[in-house]
Design a protein around this motif. Structure first.
Motif, PDB file in Angstrom:
ATOM      1  N   HIS A  26       1.084  -1.202   0.021  1.00 26.71           N
ATOM      2  CA  HIS A  26       0.250   0.239  -0.065  1.00 26.71           C
ATOM      3  C   HIS A  26       0.608   1.512  -0.437  1.00 26.71           C
ATOM      4  N   ASP A  27       1.968   1.060   0.825  1.00 26.09           N
ATOM      5  CA  ASP A  27       2.845   1.934   0.965  1.00 26.09           C
ATOM      6  C   ASP A  27       3.441   2.640  -0.863  1.00 26.09           C
ATOM      7  N   TYR A  28       3.348   2.065  -1.673  1.00 28.71           N
ATOM      8  CA  TYR A  28       4.171   1.729  -2.887  1.00 28.71           C
ATOM      9  C   TYR A  28       3.132   1.778  -3.914  1.00 28.71           C
ATOM     10  N   ALA A  29       1.618   1.926  -3.330  1.00 25.47           N
ATOM     11  CA  ALA A  29       0.765   1.940  -4.464  1.00 25.47           C
ATOM     12  C   ALA A  29       0.955   2.711  -5.413  1.00 25.47           C
ATOM     13  N   ALA A  30       1.617   3.971  -5.297  1.00 27.89           N
ATOM     14  CA  ALA A  30       2.036   5.057  -6.851  1.00 27.89           C
ATOM     15  C   ALA A  30       2.542   4.616  -7.764  1.00 27.89           C
ATOM     16  N   TYR A  31       3.219   3.444  -7.078  1.00 27.14           N
ATOM     17  CA  TYR A  31       4.181   2.950  -8.889  1.00 27.14           C
ATOM     18  C   TYR A  31       3.503   1.346  -9.320  1.00 27.14           C
ATOM     19  N   ILE A  32       2.457   1.040  -8.233  1.00 25.46           N
ATOM     20  CA  ILE A  32       2.158  -0.156  -9.112  1.00 25.46           C
ATOM     21  C   ILE A  32       1.551  -0.416 -10.002  1.00 25.46           C
ATOM     22  N   ILE A  33       1.642  -0.894 -11.056  1.00 24.79           N
ATOM     23  CA  ILE A  33       1.035  -0.831 -11.713  1.00 24.79           C
ATOM     24  C   ILE A  33      -0.265  -2.559 -12.326  1.00 24.79           C
ATOM     25  N   GLY A  34       0.474  -2.752 -11.880  1.00 29.15           N
ATOM     26  CA  GLY A  34      -0.662  -4.207 -11.712  1.00 29.15           C
ATOM     27  C   GLY A  34      -0.224  -5.113 -10.115  1.00 29.15           C
ATOM     28  N   ARG A  35      -1.238  -6.214 -10.173  1.00 33.13           N
ATOM     29  CA  ARG A  35      -1.055  -6.883  -9.046  1.00 33.13           C
ATOM     30  C   ARG A  35      -1.831  -8.158  -9.502  1.00 33.13           C
ATOM     31  N   MET A  36      -1.079  -9.654  -9.274  1.00 33.07           N
ATOM     32  CA  MET A  36      -1.598 -10.719  -9.182  1.00 33.07           C
ATOM     33  C   MET A  36      -1.387 -11.522  -8.715  1.00 33.07           C
ATOM     34  N   GLY A  37      -2.081 -12.352  -8.168  1.00 30.01           N
ATOM     35  CA  GLY A  37      -2.151 -12.619  -6.615  1.00 30.01           C
ATOM     36  C   GLY A  37      -3.050 -14.716  -6.981  1.00 30.01           C
ATOM     37  N   ILE A  38      -2.125 -15.164  -7.286  1.00 33.02           N
ATOM     38  CA  ILE A  38      -2.295 -17.337  -6.930  1.00 33.02           C
ATOM     39  C   ILE A  38      -2.238 -17.647  -5.758  1.00 33.02           C
ATOM     40  N   PRO A  39      -3.189 -18.354  -5.146  1.00 33.20           N
ATOM     41  CA  PRO A  39      -3.292 -19.004  -4.071  1.00 33.20           C
ATOM     42  C   PRO A  39      -3.341 -20.471  -4.311  1.00 33.20           C
TER      43      PRO A  39
END
Length: 87
Positions: A26-39
């Motif tokens: 969350h602290d780096y959200a301004a730099y995140i283009i995308g996120r994918m999580g796989i359980p």
């Protein structure tokens, strides 16, 4: 400031640290283009991919903070160049 595109691969084997991991992201959200999580329940782990466009110092800081979390490992892959010039 010049930025780089990077992929951060994260493997979570200790779910007790997920809240701390999410706070860091969350602290780096301004730099995140995308996120994918796989359980991956078969191996009792979660795999997360984060794509960033950020200054190298910020990418290194993020990776270092994640690396300090118990039971969570990460690796950063950088794009070859920061910018391609249009022709």
């Amino acid at each position: 400031m010049e930025t780089r595109v990077a992929l951060v691969g994260i493997i979570v084997e200790n779910t007790e640290e997920v809240e701390r991991l999410n706070r860091i992201l969350h602290d780096y959200a301004a730099y995140i283009i995308g996120r994918m999580g796989i359980p991956y329940s078969k191996k009792n782990m979660n795999i997360i991919s984060i794509v960033l466009d950020a200054p190298e110092e910020q990418i290194s800081a993020l990776s270092g903070k994640i690396g300090m979390l118990r039971g969570i490992s990460s690796k950063v892959i950088y794009g070859r160049s920061s910018r391609r010039e249009a022709k």
